[in-house]
Design a protein around this motif. Structure first.
Motif, PDB file in Angstrom:
ATOM      1  N   ALA A  70       0.797  -1.156   0.079  1.00  7.63           N
ATOM      2  CA  ALA A  70      -0.038  -0.043   0.008  1.00  7.63           C
ATOM      3  C   ALA A  70       0.754   1.154   0.105  1.00  7.63           C
ATOM      4  O   ALA A  70       0.338   2.383  -0.377  1.00  7.63           O
ATOM      5  N   ASN A  71       2.021   1.173   0.378  1.00  3.08           N
ATOM      6  CA  ASN A  71       3.090   2.322   0.452  1.00  3.08           C
ATOM      7  C   ASN A  71       4.130   2.201  -0.519  1.00  3.08           C
ATOM      8  O   ASN A  71       5.038   2.975  -0.413  1.00  3.08           O
ATOM      9  N   PHE A  72       4.056   1.318  -1.502  1.00  8.73           N
ATOM     10  CA  PHE A  72       5.149   1.243  -2.777  1.00  8.73           C
ATOM     11  C   PHE A  72       5.273   2.765  -3.198  1.00  8.73           C
ATOM     12  O   PHE A  72       6.413   3.030  -3.773  1.00  8.73           O
ATOM     13  N   GLY A  73       4.451   3.527  -3.413  1.00  7.27           N
ATOM     14  CA  GLY A  73       4.367   4.705  -4.070  1.00  7.27           C
ATOM     15  C   GLY A  73       5.453   5.631  -3.604  1.00  7.27           C
ATOM     16  O   GLY A  73       5.805   6.320  -4.311  1.00  7.27           O
ATOM     17  N   ILE A  74       5.856   5.749  -2.197  1.00  9.55           N
ATOM     18  CA  ILE A  74       6.704   6.315  -1.591  1.00  9.55           C
ATOM     19  C   ILE A  74       8.055   6.132  -2.135  1.00  9.55           C
ATOM     20  O   ILE A  74       9.035   6.850  -2.731  1.00  9.55           O
ATOM     21  N   LEU A  75       8.485   4.762  -2.044  1.00 11.57           N
ATOM     22  CA  LEU A  75       9.650   4.311  -2.550  1.00 11.57           C
ATOM     23  C   LEU A  75       9.794   4.520  -4.039  1.00 11.57           C
ATOM     24  O   LEU A  75      10.899   4.931  -4.625  1.00 11.57           O
ATOM     25  N   GLU A  76       8.759   4.033  -4.900  1.00 10.22           N
ATOM     26  CA  GLU A  76       8.896   4.285  -6.128  1.00 10.22           C
ATOM     27  C   GLU A  76       9.038   5.871  -6.583  1.00 10.22           C
ATOM     28  O   GLU A  76       9.768   6.053  -7.620  1.00 10.22           O
ATOM     29  N   GLY A  77       8.497   6.661  -5.830  1.00  9.61           N
ATOM     30  CA  GLY A  77       8.597   8.250  -6.127  1.00  9.61           C
ATOM     31  C   GLY A  77      10.177   8.554  -5.987  1.00  9.61           C
ATOM     32  O   GLY A  77      10.640   9.161  -6.987  1.00  9.61           O
ATOM     33  N   PHE A  78      10.918   8.104  -4.727  1.00 11.39           N
ATOM     34  CA  PHE A  78      12.090   8.536  -4.589  1.00 11.39           C
ATOM     35  C   PHE A  78      13.047   7.742  -5.748  1.00 11.39           C
ATOM     36  O   PHE A  78      14.126   8.363  -6.091  1.00 11.39           O
ATOM     37  N   LEU A  79      12.809   6.713  -6.006  1.00 12.36           N
ATOM     38  CA  LEU A  79      13.779   5.834  -6.912  1.00 12.36           C
ATOM     39  C   LEU A  79      13.571   6.366  -8.481  1.00 12.36           C
ATOM     40  O   LEU A  79      14.589   6.548  -9.223  1.00 12.36           O
ATOM     41  N   SER A  80      12.179   6.752  -8.698  1.00  6.22           N
ATOM     42  CA  SER A  80      12.190   7.341  -9.962  1.00  6.22           C
ATOM     43  C   SER A  80      12.887   8.503 -10.156  1.00  6.22           C
ATOM     44  O   SER A  80      13.335   9.123 -11.247  1.00  6.22           O
ATOM     45  N   GLU A  81      12.784   9.548  -8.940  1.00 11.34           N
ATOM     46  CA  GLU A  81      13.528  10.939  -8.933  1.00 11.34           C
ATOM     47  C   GLU A  81      15.093  10.592  -9.160  1.00 11.34           C
ATOM     48  O   GLU A  81      15.867  11.472  -9.833  1.00 11.34           O
ATOM     49  N   LEU A  82      15.750   9.494  -8.435  1.00  6.78           N
ATOM     50  CA  LEU A  82      16.981   9.117  -8.439  1.00  6.78           C
ATOM     51  C   LEU A  82      17.526   8.680  -9.678  1.00  6.78           C
ATOM     52  O   LEU A  82      18.592   9.211 -10.249  1.00  6.78           O
ATOM     53  N   LEU A  83      16.856   7.983 -10.371  1.00  7.80           N
ATOM     54  CA  LEU A  83      17.476   7.064 -11.357  1.00  7.80           C
ATOM     55  C   LEU A  83      16.994   7.624 -13.001  1.00  7.80           C
ATOM     56  O   LEU A  83      17.129   7.263 -13.843  1.00  7.80           O
ATOM     57  N   PHE A  84      15.952   8.652 -12.698  1.00  2.00           N
ATOM     58  CA  PHE A  84      15.459   9.506 -14.015  1.00  2.00           C
ATOM     59  C   PHE A  84      14.815   8.691 -14.858  1.00  2.00           C
ATOM     60  O   PHE A  84      14.855   8.726 -16.125  1.00  2.00           O
ATOM     61  N   THR A  85      13.832   7.720 -14.207  1.00  2.00           N
ATOM     62  CA  THR A  85      12.955   6.836 -14.939  1.00  2.00           C
ATOM     63  C   THR A  85      11.700   6.492 -14.094  1.00  2.00           C
ATOM     64  O   THR A  85      12.202   6.340 -12.723  1.00  2.00           O
ATOM     65  N   ASN A  86      10.735   6.210 -14.842  1.00  2.00           N
ATOM     66  CA  ASN A  86       9.551   5.584 -14.045  1.00  2.00           C
ATOM     67  C   ASN A  86       9.957   4.357 -13.338  1.00  2.00           C
ATOM     68  O   ASN A  86       9.816   3.600 -14.125  1.00  2.00           O
ATOM     69  N   ILE A  87       9.834   4.245 -12.023  1.00  2.00           N
ATOM     70  CA  ILE A  87      10.081   2.938 -11.375  1.00  2.00           C
ATOM     71  C   ILE A  87       8.830   2.233 -10.792  1.00  2.00           C
ATOM     72  O   ILE A  87       8.126   3.209  -9.966  1.00  2.00           O
ATOM     73  N   GLN A  88       8.579   0.966 -10.921  1.00  2.00           N
ATOM     74  CA  GLN A  88       7.421   0.114 -10.344  1.00  2.00           C
ATOM     75  C   GLN A  88       8.053  -0.837  -9.697  1.00  2.00           C
ATOM     76  O   GLN A  88       8.694  -1.500 -10.100  1.00  2.00           O
ATOM     77  N   ILE A  89       7.624  -0.993  -8.442  1.00  2.00           N
ATOM     78  CA  ILE A  89       7.959  -1.973  -7.563  1.00  2.00           C
ATOM     79  C   ILE A  89       7.047  -3.194  -7.604  1.00  2.00           C
ATOM     80  O   ILE A  89       5.833  -2.953  -7.742  1.00  2.00           O
ATOM     81  N   LEU A  90       7.900  -4.398  -8.055  1.00  2.00           N
ATOM     82  CA  LEU A  90       7.124  -5.707  -8.425  1.00  2.00           C
ATOM     83  C   LEU A  90       6.713  -6.365  -7.097  1.00  2.00           C
ATOM     84  O   LEU A  90       5.696  -6.925  -6.906  1.00  2.00           O
ATOM     85  N   GLU A  91       7.927  -6.367  -6.132  1.00  2.00           N
ATOM     86  CA  GLU A  91       7.827  -7.201  -5.177  1.00  2.00           C
ATOM     87  C   GLU A  91       8.942  -6.918  -3.921  1.00  2.00           C
ATOM     88  O   GLU A  91      10.070  -6.223  -4.603  1.00  2.00           O
ATOM     89  N   VAL A  92       8.739  -6.879  -2.631  1.00  2.00           N
ATOM     90  CA  VAL A  92       9.553  -6.879  -1.768  1.00  2.00           C
ATOM     91  C   VAL A  92      10.459  -8.495  -1.579  1.00  2.00           C
ATOM     92  O   VAL A  92       9.788  -9.242  -1.320  1.00  2.00           O
ATOM     93  N   LEU A  93      11.479  -8.460  -1.936  1.00  2.00           N
ATOM     94  CA  LEU A  93      12.324  -9.789  -2.130  1.00  2.00           C
ATOM     95  C   LEU A  93      12.671 -10.146  -0.542  1.00  2.00           C
ATOM     96  O   LEU A  93      13.176  -9.479   0.304  1.00  2.00           O
ATOM     97  N   GLU A  94      12.255 -11.448  -0.207  1.00  2.00           N
ATOM     98  CA  GLU A  94      12.565 -12.108   1.087  1.00  2.00           C
ATOM     99  C   GLU A  94      14.163 -12.454   1.137  1.00  2.00           C
ATOM    100  O   GLU A  94      14.546 -13.158   0.261  1.00  2.00           O
ATOM    101  N   SER A  95      15.028 -12.169   1.937  1.00  2.00           N
ATOM    102  CA  SER A  95      16.461 -12.371   1.858  1.00  2.00           C
ATOM    103  C   SER A  95      16.835 -12.146   3.575  1.00  2.00           C
ATOM    104  O   SER A  95      16.282 -11.620   4.269  1.00  2.00           O
TER     105      SER A  95
END
Length: 323
Positions: A23-48
Motif C-alpha cells: 500500500a505504501n510502494f508509491g513512496i519508494l517508487e517516487g524516490f527511486l524514480s527521481e534518483l534514477l530519472f526513469t519511472n520505477i514500479q515496484i514488483l515485490e519486496v524480496l525475502e532475503s
C-alpha cells in the motif's frame, strides 16, 4: 509567520517498518524514480537475509524487484546507514543480493542487475558532492579505449554497455547537502536529511510520504518503539565516536609511553603504532561490552561494529589484557 513543516518519521524507520507494505510502494517508487530519472514500479519486496526484521536489527535496508519505464526488471537494494566501515560492506551486500536471487542451475546470463542505493549519515571519504554514482568500466591500458559489448552480447544480455551488467552504486551523503532544493531530487534529499517536507515540494512520492509518515498518526505503541529507535541511533553515534575517535587518541597517549620504554629497540614510531592499536582494541572492547550488557548477541554486535563474528569472539577473549 508561517508554520514550520511537521516533523515526519525518519526514512530509516520507514524502510524498516512501513515502506515494505504494498500500500505504501508509491513512496519508494517516487524516490527511486527521481534518483534514477526513469519511472520505477515496484514488483515485490524480496525475502532475503538482508530483509530480516529482528528485534535487535540495527540495519535498515530493503531489497526490491522493480521494473523501469523500458520494461527492464532488476533488483534495487536501499539502505539507510550510519556505519563508518562501509565501502567494503556495500560490495559485500551487492554480492549477497546477486547470489541469493540467482536460482540454482541457471546460466550466468540470468544474473540480476543490482542497483545499490545508500543513504549515509556520515562522511564517506573525501568529496564535496552529496550524490555519487559508481559503475564498472573496463579501460584499455595502452589506448585508453573503453571495452564494449559485441552485437551478439547485446542481444544475449539485452543491454547496451558493459556497465549495465554490473552493480551500480549511489552514495547519498546527507551531511554535504546544503538544504537548498534546486530540483525534485533535491527535494527528496532535503526530506531524507531533515525529516520534513516543504509545502511547495512536488517530487514524486513526497505527497504520499507526507501523509503516511506523520509522527502524530502513530499509535502510542508505535511512537514508543520509534522513540526507542531514535535513542538507539544516538547511542550508536556516541559508541562510534568513542571507538574511532577517543580510542585513537587514548591509543596515541599509551603508545607514546610505551614507545619511550622500547624506543631504543624499535623506536618511538613503532611504540606509538602499538599503542594506537592497543587503544583502538580497548575502545572496541568497551563498546562491545556495553552492547552485550544491553542484551545484544555477539552476531548483532559484529554486524553493528562492522567486524566478523570471529573478530568479536577474539576481542572478548582478549579482555583481560586490554581492560
Amino acid at each position: 509567520m508561517p508554520n514550520s513543516p511537521r516533523k515526519l518519521i525518519s526514512f530509516d524507520w520507514a524502510i524498516k517498518k512501513i515502506l515494505r507494505s504494498k500500500a505504501n510502494f508509491g513512496i519508494l517508487e517516487g524516490f527511486l524514480s527521481e534518483l534514477l530519472f526513469t519511472n520505477i514500479q515496484i514488483l515485490e519486496v524480496l525475502e532475503s537475509e538482508s530483509n530480516q526484521d529482528l528485534p535487535d536489527d540495527k540495519f535498515n535496508r530493503v531489497d526490491i524487484k522493480v521494473k523501469d519505464s523500458e520494461e527492464k526488471i532488476y533488483i534495487i537494494e536501499v539502505q539507510f546507514s550510519r556505519e563508518l566501515d562501509y565501502l567494503q560492506r556495500i560490495l559485500y551486500a551487492c554480492s549477497k543480493v546477486i547470489t541469493e536471487h540467482l536460482p540454482k542451475g541457471v546460466p550466468y546470463a540470468e544474473v540480476s542487475k543490482v542497483i545499490s542505493v545508500n543513504i549515509l549519515h556520515f562522511d564517506l571519504g573525501k568529496g564535496d558532492d552529496y550524490i555519487y554514482h559508481g559503475t564498472t568500466r573496463f579501460i584499455g591500458l595502452h589506448n585508453q579505449t573503453e571495452l564494449e559489448l559485441s552485437e551478439e552480447q547485446k542481444n544475449l544480455y539485452a543491454v547496451k554497455k558493459i556497465a549495465d551488467l554490473y552493480p551500480e552504486y549511489y552514495l547519498i551523503e546527507l551531511r554535504n547537502f546544503n538544504n537548498v532544493a534546486k530540483n525534485t531530487l533535491d527535494e527528496w534529499i532535503y526530506f531524507l536529511k531533515n525529516e520534513q517536507i516543504e509545502d511547495n515540494f512536488t517530487a514524486k512520492g513526497l505527497k504520499e510520504a507526507k501523509e503516511t509518515l506523520d509522527v502524530l498518526k502513530m499509535t502510542p505503541q508505535e511512537r514508543l518503539a520509534y522513540e526507542r529507535h531514535q535513542e538507539d541511533l544516538h547511542y550508536q553515534a556516541s559508541m562510534y565516536q568513542s571507538t574511532y575517535v577517543l580510542g585513537k587518541l587514548e591509543g596515541k597517549e599509551e603508545g607514546k609511553e610505551e614507545g619511550i620504554e622500547i624506543g631504543i629497540v624499535i623506536g618511538e614510531e613503532r611504540g606509538i603504532a602499538i599503542g594506537e592499536e592497543r587503544g583502538m582494541k580497548k575502545a572496541l572492547l568497551q563498546t562491545a561490552t556495553k552492547m552485550k550488557k544491553m542484551g545484544m548477541s555477539h552476531h548483532d554486535i559484529a554486524e553493528i561494529m562492522g567486524l566478523t563474528l570471529e573478530e568479536i569472539e577474539r576481542l572478548f577473549d582478549s579482555d583481560k589484557n586490554l581492560l
